[in-house]
Scaffold this active site. Structure first.
Site, PDB file in Angstrom:
ATOM      1  N   HIS A   1       1.068  -1.870   0.269  1.00  0.00           N
ATOM      2  CA  HIS A   1       0.203  -0.222  -0.400  1.00  0.00           C
ATOM      3  C   HIS A   1       1.053   1.394  -0.178  1.00  0.00           C
ATOM      4  O   HIS A   1       0.789   2.152  -0.907  1.00  0.00           O
ATOM      5  CB  HIS A   1      -0.382   0.016   1.141  1.00  0.00           C
ATOM      6  CG  HIS A   1      -1.621   0.891   1.287  1.00  0.00           C
ATOM      7  ND1 HIS A   1      -3.445   1.128   1.418  1.00  0.00           N
ATOM      8  CD2 HIS A   1      -1.226   2.589   2.060  1.00  0.00           C
ATOM      9  CE1 HIS A   1      -3.819   2.897   1.842  1.00  0.00           C
ATOM     10  NE2 HIS A   1      -3.033   3.327   1.727  1.00  0.00           N
ATOM     11  N   GLU A   2       1.572   1.149   0.742  1.00  0.00           N
ATOM     12  CA  GLU A   2       2.443   2.309   1.188  1.00  0.00           C
ATOM     13  C   GLU A   2       3.724   2.463   0.117  1.00  0.00           C
ATOM     14  O   GLU A   2       3.963   3.668  -0.775  1.00  0.00           O
ATOM     15  CB  GLU A   2       3.320   2.217   2.539  1.00  0.00           C
ATOM     16  CG  GLU A   2       2.976   2.534   3.773  1.00  0.00           C
ATOM     17  CD  GLU A   2       1.795   3.598   4.005  1.00  0.00           C
ATOM     18  OE1 GLU A   2       2.210   4.465   3.168  1.00  0.00           O
ATOM     19  OE2 GLU A   2       0.520   3.252   4.360  1.00  0.00           O
TER      20      GLU A   2
ATOM     21  N   HIS B   1       1.848   3.961  -3.141  1.00  0.00           N
ATOM     22  CA  HIS B   1       1.758   5.540  -3.687  1.00  0.00           C
ATOM     23  C   HIS B   1       3.581   5.889  -3.643  1.00  0.00           C
ATOM     24  O   HIS B   1       3.431   7.286  -4.618  1.00  0.00           O
ATOM     25  CB  HIS B   1       1.942   5.805  -1.864  1.00  0.00           C
ATOM     26  CG  HIS B   1       0.411   5.885  -1.282  1.00  0.00           C
ATOM     27  ND1 HIS B   1      -0.248   6.268  -2.091  1.00  0.00           N
ATOM     28  CD2 HIS B   1      -0.081   5.358  -0.116  1.00  0.00           C
ATOM     29  CE1 HIS B   1      -1.914   6.658  -1.267  1.00  0.00           C
ATOM     30  NE2 HIS B   1      -1.002   5.521  -0.077  1.00  0.00           N
TER      31      HIS B   1
END
Length: 214
Positions: free
Chosen positions: A27-28, A31
């Site tokens: 998820h991180e 980004h």
């Protein structure tokens, strides 16, 4: 046999921690990679494109996630002024990247979970946790409340003249989010959505594996 002391299920805690790391890290990273693709290398030089859990996991946030089902990771540094492509589109893409990654992981985990059910494989509990956390975080982060990703998605659609007000009052929405979490309003709102998405993915998994296996 599960190791338990004072009603603490250590095997469940370990499974949840592993599942969270598997779900949170992509998820991180997503980004950071999308921001880099859009021209911002802040996350790259901060080491946030790494698979190293220490770069992404906040220990207290991880514990809160396991215990309270609400927590946080280290925020990925993004500098929108570095975007070389359309700034509004770049903000949208960077913001939605984590949600899309979680939903994609949930889709994959759910489909393979059906196979695990068929074969009664030992990784079932871990895959179940990855499935649930992926869908839950994908839906939760899409809420348009700071500091969640959905708020930045909303920001990408707002006229620039309102951005100042967004950042000015952002901290107050943090408090609103915490209140909504602890009074159960968030759970009531997103719970049915999470259940619906998970059920549909499992149905899809059944169709796929029935075709492949039978």
């Amino acid at each position: 046999m599960k190791f338990q002391i004072a009603n603490i299920n250590f095997s469940s805690i370990i499974i949840n921690i592993l599942a969270l790391m598997i779900v949170i890290i992509p998820h991180e990273i997503s980004h950071g990679y999308v921001a880099y693709w859009c021209g911002d290398d802040t996350a790259k030089y901060d080491g946030r494109l790494s698979l190293n859990p220490l770069k992404h996991i906040d220990p207290i946030g991880l514990i809160c996630m396991v215990v309270l089902r609400f927590g946080w990771a280290k925020p990925v540094p993004i500098n929108t002024s570095n975007f070389t492509k359309n700034k509004r589109l770049s903000t949208f893409l960077v913001s939605i990247a984590g949600v899309c990654m979680n939903l994609l992981m949930g889709l994959i985990a759910g489909i393979f979970l059906v196979y695990v059910y068929y074969k009664n494989l030992f990784i079932g509990p871990l895959l179940e946790a990855i499935f649930w956390y992926s869908i839950m975080l994908g839906v939760f982060n899409f809420l348009p409340l700071p500091p969640l990703d959905g708020s930045k998605v909303l920001l990408s659609f707002l006229p620039y003249k309102y951005h100042h007000y967004f950042y000015k009052y952002e901290k107050y929405f943090y408090l609103i989010l915490v209140v909504l979490l602890f009074n159960g309003a968030i759970s009531k709102l997103i719970g049915p959505i999470i259940d619906f998405i998970m059920e549909e993915i499992l149905k899809l998994g059944v169709i796929i594996w029935n075709i492949i296996l039978f």
